[in-house]
Motif scaffolding. Structure first.
Motif, PDB file in Angstrom:
ATOM      1  N   SER A  46       0.748  -0.924  -0.364  1.00 48.23           N
ATOM      2  CA  SER A  46      -0.364   0.388   0.181  1.00 48.23           C
ATOM      3  C   SER A  46       0.416   1.461  -0.240  1.00 48.23           C
ATOM      4  O   SER A  46       0.655   2.229  -0.564  1.00 48.23           O
ATOM      5  CB  SER A  46      -0.741   0.090   0.922  1.00 48.23           C
ATOM      6  OG  SER A  46      -0.103  -0.290   2.451  1.00 48.23           O
ATOM      7  N   ALA A  47       2.143   1.067   1.122  1.00 41.82           N
ATOM      8  CA  ALA A  47       2.605   2.307   0.973  1.00 41.82           C
ATOM      9  C   ALA A  47       3.556   3.057  -0.776  1.00 41.82           C
ATOM     10  O   ALA A  47       2.922   3.538  -0.540  1.00 41.82           O
ATOM     11  CB  ALA A  47       4.136   2.337   1.997  1.00 41.82           C
ATOM     12  N   ALA A  48       3.801   1.443  -0.643  1.00 49.25           N
ATOM     13  CA  ALA A  48       4.854   2.078  -2.412  1.00 49.25           C
ATOM     14  C   ALA A  48       3.442   2.115  -3.333  1.00 49.25           C
ATOM     15  O   ALA A  48       4.390   3.196  -4.150  1.00 49.25           O
ATOM     16  CB  ALA A  48       5.147   0.295  -2.727  1.00 49.25           C
ATOM     17  N   ALA A  49       2.615   1.901  -3.604  1.00 48.10           N
ATOM     18  CA  ALA A  49       1.484   2.321  -4.379  1.00 48.10           C
ATOM     19  C   ALA A  49       0.787   3.752  -3.827  1.00 48.10           C
ATOM     20  O   ALA A  49       0.851   4.392  -5.023  1.00 48.10           O
ATOM     21  CB  ALA A  49      -0.154   0.989  -4.341  1.00 48.10           C
ATOM     22  N   ARG A  50       1.051   3.968  -3.061  1.00 45.08           N
ATOM     23  CA  ARG A  50       1.039   5.572  -2.564  1.00 45.08           C
ATOM     24  C   ARG A  50       1.693   6.271  -3.202  1.00 45.08           C
ATOM     25  O   ARG A  50       1.349   7.532  -4.126  1.00 45.08           O
ATOM     26  CB  ARG A  50       0.230   4.997  -1.425  1.00 45.08           C
ATOM     27  CG  ARG A  50      -1.239   5.278  -0.913  1.00 45.08           C
ATOM     28  CD  ARG A  50      -1.779   5.598   0.635  1.00 45.08           C
ATOM     29  NE  ARG A  50      -0.105   5.862   1.063  1.00 45.08           N
ATOM     30  CZ  ARG A  50      -0.445   3.941   2.869  1.00 45.08           C
ATOM     31  NH1 ARG A  50      -0.976   3.295   1.513  1.00 45.08           N
ATOM     32  NH2 ARG A  50       0.580   4.223   3.266  1.00 45.08           N
ATOM     33  N   GLU A  51       3.426   6.248  -2.894  1.00 48.42           N
ATOM     34  CA  GLU A  51       4.384   6.804  -3.549  1.00 48.42           C
ATOM     35  C   GLU A  51       4.337   6.822  -4.906  1.00 48.42           C
ATOM     36  O   GLU A  51       4.346   7.769  -5.902  1.00 48.42           O
ATOM     37  CB  GLU A  51       5.474   6.138  -3.112  1.00 48.42           C
ATOM     38  CG  GLU A  51       5.556   5.977  -1.281  1.00 48.42           C
ATOM     39  CD  GLU A  51       5.991   7.788  -1.237  1.00 48.42           C
ATOM     40  OE1 GLU A  51       6.550   8.665  -1.559  1.00 48.42           O
ATOM     41  OE2 GLU A  51       4.378   8.609  -0.519  1.00 48.42           O
ATOM     42  N   VAL A  52       4.304   5.856  -5.262  1.00 44.29           N
ATOM     43  CA  VAL A  52       4.037   5.735  -7.151  1.00 44.29           C
ATOM     44  C   VAL A  52       2.282   7.065  -8.165  1.00 44.29           C
ATOM     45  O   VAL A  52       2.847   7.507  -8.916  1.00 44.29           O
ATOM     46  CB  VAL A  52       4.023   4.350  -7.524  1.00 44.29           C
ATOM     47  CG1 VAL A  52       3.968   4.646  -9.259  1.00 44.29           C
ATOM     48  CG2 VAL A  52       4.875   3.655  -7.571  1.00 44.29           C
ATOM     49  N   ALA A  53       1.236   6.383  -7.650  1.00 43.88           N
ATOM     50  CA  ALA A  53       1.004   7.175  -7.718  1.00 43.88           C
ATOM     51  C   ALA A  53       0.804   8.945  -7.297  1.00 43.88           C
ATOM     52  O   ALA A  53       0.357   9.841  -7.509  1.00 43.88           O
ATOM     53  CB  ALA A  53      -0.268   7.169  -7.010  1.00 43.88           C
ATOM     54  N   ALA A  54       1.359   9.354  -6.012  1.00 43.89           N
ATOM     55  CA  ALA A  54       1.665   9.784  -5.649  1.00 43.89           C
ATOM     56  C   ALA A  54       2.766  11.463  -6.668  1.00 43.89           C
ATOM     57  O   ALA A  54       3.008  12.150  -7.439  1.00 43.89           O
ATOM     58  CB  ALA A  54       2.363  10.799  -4.806  1.00 43.89           C
ATOM     59  N   ALA A 111      13.027  16.863  -8.834  1.00 46.75           N
ATOM     60  CA  ALA A 111      13.581  16.279  -7.536  1.00 46.75           C
ATOM     61  C   ALA A 111      13.242  15.331  -6.835  1.00 46.75           C
ATOM     62  O   ALA A 111      13.865  13.943  -6.085  1.00 46.75           O
ATOM     63  CB  ALA A 111      14.819  17.142  -7.504  1.00 46.75           C
ATOM     64  N   LEU A 112      12.753  16.141  -6.315  1.00 45.95           N
ATOM     65  CA  LEU A 112      11.968  15.146  -5.095  1.00 45.95           C
ATOM     66  C   LEU A 112      10.568  14.767  -4.673  1.00 45.95           C
ATOM     67  O   LEU A 112      10.002  13.754  -4.422  1.00 45.95           O
ATOM     68  CB  LEU A 112      11.408  16.260  -3.511  1.00 45.95           C
ATOM     69  CG  LEU A 112      12.681  16.738  -3.131  1.00 45.95           C
ATOM     70  CD1 LEU A 112      12.238  18.363  -1.916  1.00 45.95           C
ATOM     71  CD2 LEU A 112      13.810  16.154  -2.766  1.00 45.95           C
ATOM     72  N   SER A 113       9.516  15.247  -5.769  1.00 43.91           N
ATOM     73  CA  SER A 113       8.103  14.632  -5.109  1.00 43.91           C
ATOM     74  C   SER A 113       8.074  13.352  -6.676  1.00 43.91           C
ATOM     75  O   SER A 113       7.415  12.270  -6.855  1.00 43.91           O
ATOM     76  CB  SER A 113       7.067  15.861  -6.350  1.00 43.91           C
ATOM     77  OG  SER A 113       6.837  16.878  -5.500  1.00 43.91           O
ATOM     78  N   ILE A 114       8.929  13.669  -7.878  1.00 44.61           N
ATOM     79  CA  ILE A 114       9.593  12.015  -8.734  1.00 44.61           C
ATOM     80  C   ILE A 114      10.476  11.172  -7.830  1.00 44.61           C
ATOM     81  O   ILE A 114      10.100  10.358  -8.101  1.00 44.61           O
ATOM     82  CB  ILE A 114       9.009  12.892  -9.824  1.00 44.61           C
ATOM     83  CG1 ILE A 114       8.342  13.752 -10.078  1.00 44.61           C
ATOM     84  CG2 ILE A 114       9.651  11.437 -10.748  1.00 44.61           C
ATOM     85  CD1 ILE A 114       8.079  14.254 -11.922  1.00 44.61           C
TER      86      ILE A 114
END
Length: 411
Positions: A300-308, A366-369
């Motif tokens: 779940s945490a990884a999926a949210r980060e990819v979506a973000a 740099a940070l968000s992606i």
């Protein structure tokens, strides 16, 4: 999300204290065994028996004292060394002069080395030098002359205890260095996480207020100007020294300690999440989503980060390519990795613009992606040709995500 405190204790001293405790018990039994095999050769055997009774009680009763550096006090070390020295001085009283002159062992025998090693582990090589020197002086008094065997044993204890004391000092310094490195690494990761959250929320709102205010004019223009100033100030803070104070590095007697406040990688009880469901919300008239027919499962945490990260890429499309630009999201579930590609038909990014933006404190890419993908063990590649649009390719290795999930479960 709730936060929790994780304490990592690192101590190379603990095995040394355990070994020392075992050494003291074994050498106590060895000394008593020597006395039992040569009992009829003692001139005053009752003196030896009384001393060994005291030695056995002292050794067993003080085992908790040699469990750690915190429990091993200076008073205990002084008393422990006194027991060893008294035993050496009592040897001529209990044993015959002929056995002593012939190289016979002292009453405490090699148990004495344990008392010296306790000084070494507790205080380093300087304390070890003081204790071993005291033992050397008492041994010379007991023998009456510097015999070869006595000098050999004294030098051996002296060198061994000082060497161990020096190793302990180096180990403690290494622990402090490692604790500080972990503190800096944890602080840096927390700063990047906070910077991503700020970029995805506050900075985007301030930028929108600035643009809308300038377009409306009048009092709204002044509001837009103030929002622009606050945006610049906040970007400077994010890209500068926003280091949390929740990281603590301590050099306790029991070993170095690092306290780190972490956000859990996954919510309690949360299982894998279908990445497609998180990306579906981005689909609209100008954003097309192409996905596999089967679920694309991630923690779940990884999926949210990819979506973000995908959301941040689409924000950049709207911001730099304009409201009329079209974008396409392609999700590929490969055997070893998951690849998400975001492509647009905008004007593209001029060469060197990303590096320039990062230098100015604009850390969206740099940070968000890239920062999000790096934290997941993946990578983000940006390909842009002026006039032909921009393509952002996000790769998440499945092995890295699984290892991250297992590490989370073990905490």
């Amino acid at each position: 999300m709730p936060e929790r405190e994780r304490v990592m204790r690192m101590s190379v001293e603990l095995p040394l204290w355990r070994a020392l405790a075992g050494y003291r018990v074994l050498t106590m039994l060895y000394a008593i065994g020597l006395c039992a095999t040569a009992y009829d050769q003692f001139v005053r055997p009752w003196v030896a028996v009384a001393y060994y009774a005291v030695l056995a009680v002292w050794t067993l009763a003080t085992l908790p004292k040699v469990a750690s550096a915190a429990s091993c006090t200076r008073r205990f070390l002084a008393a422990d060394l006194t027991v060893a020295l008294v035993g050496i001085l009592l040897t001529p009283v209990a044993d015959s002069h002929e056995r002593i002159a012939g190289g016979g062992p002292t009453l405490p025998s090699i148990w004495t080395a344990g008392a010296v090693l306790a000084f070494a582990v507790k205080g380093g090589w300087r304390w070890a030098a003081v204790a071993s020197t005291a033992v050397a002086a008492v041994n010379l008094v007991e023998r009456g002359h510097p015999a070869r065997d006595t000098v050999h044993n004294v030098i051996l204890v002296w060198v061994a205890s000082i060497a161990i004391g020096y190793v302990v000092e180096v180990a403690r310094a290494s622990e402090r260095t490692l604790a500080r490195a972990l503190e800096i690494e944890a602080a840096t990761r927390e700063r990047e996480r906070l910077a991503r959250d700020i970029h995805d929320s506050v900075l985007q709102v301030l930028a929108m207020v600035k643009r809308r205010g300038a377009a409306l004019g009048g009092e709204a223009a002044e509001l837009g100007r103030l929002a622009g100033e606050q945006e610049v100030a906040l970007r400077t803070l994010v890209s500068g020294g926003m280091v949390p104070v929740s990281r603590v590095s301590e050099d306790l007697a029991a070993g170095a300690v690092v306290r780190a406040v972490e956000e859990p990688d996954e919510e309690e009880g949360a299982g894998p999440v279908d990445l497609r469901s998180l990306l579906a919300r981005y689909a609209c008239a100008r954003v097309s989503l192409a996905e596999p027919g089967a679920p694309v499962l991630l923690p779940s945490a990884a999926a949210r980060e990819v979506a973000a990260a995908v959301g941040a890429a689409l924000d950049n499309v709207r911001l730099h390519a304009g409201a009329e630009a079209r974008a396409w999201i392609l999700v590929e579930d490969e055997p070893d990795e998951i690849v998400v590609t975001v492509r647009d038909d905008g004007p593209g990014i001029p060469e060197g613009r990303l590096a320039q933006a990062e230098g100015e404190g604009r850390l969206g890419v740099a940070l968000s992606i890239r920062g999000r993908l790096r934290d997941l063990g993946g990578s983000a590649e940006i390909i842009s040709v002026p006039g032909q649009g921009t393509e952002v390719e996000l790769k998440v290795p499945k092995g890295a995500v699984r290892a991250r999930g297992k590490k989370t479960e073990q905490r």
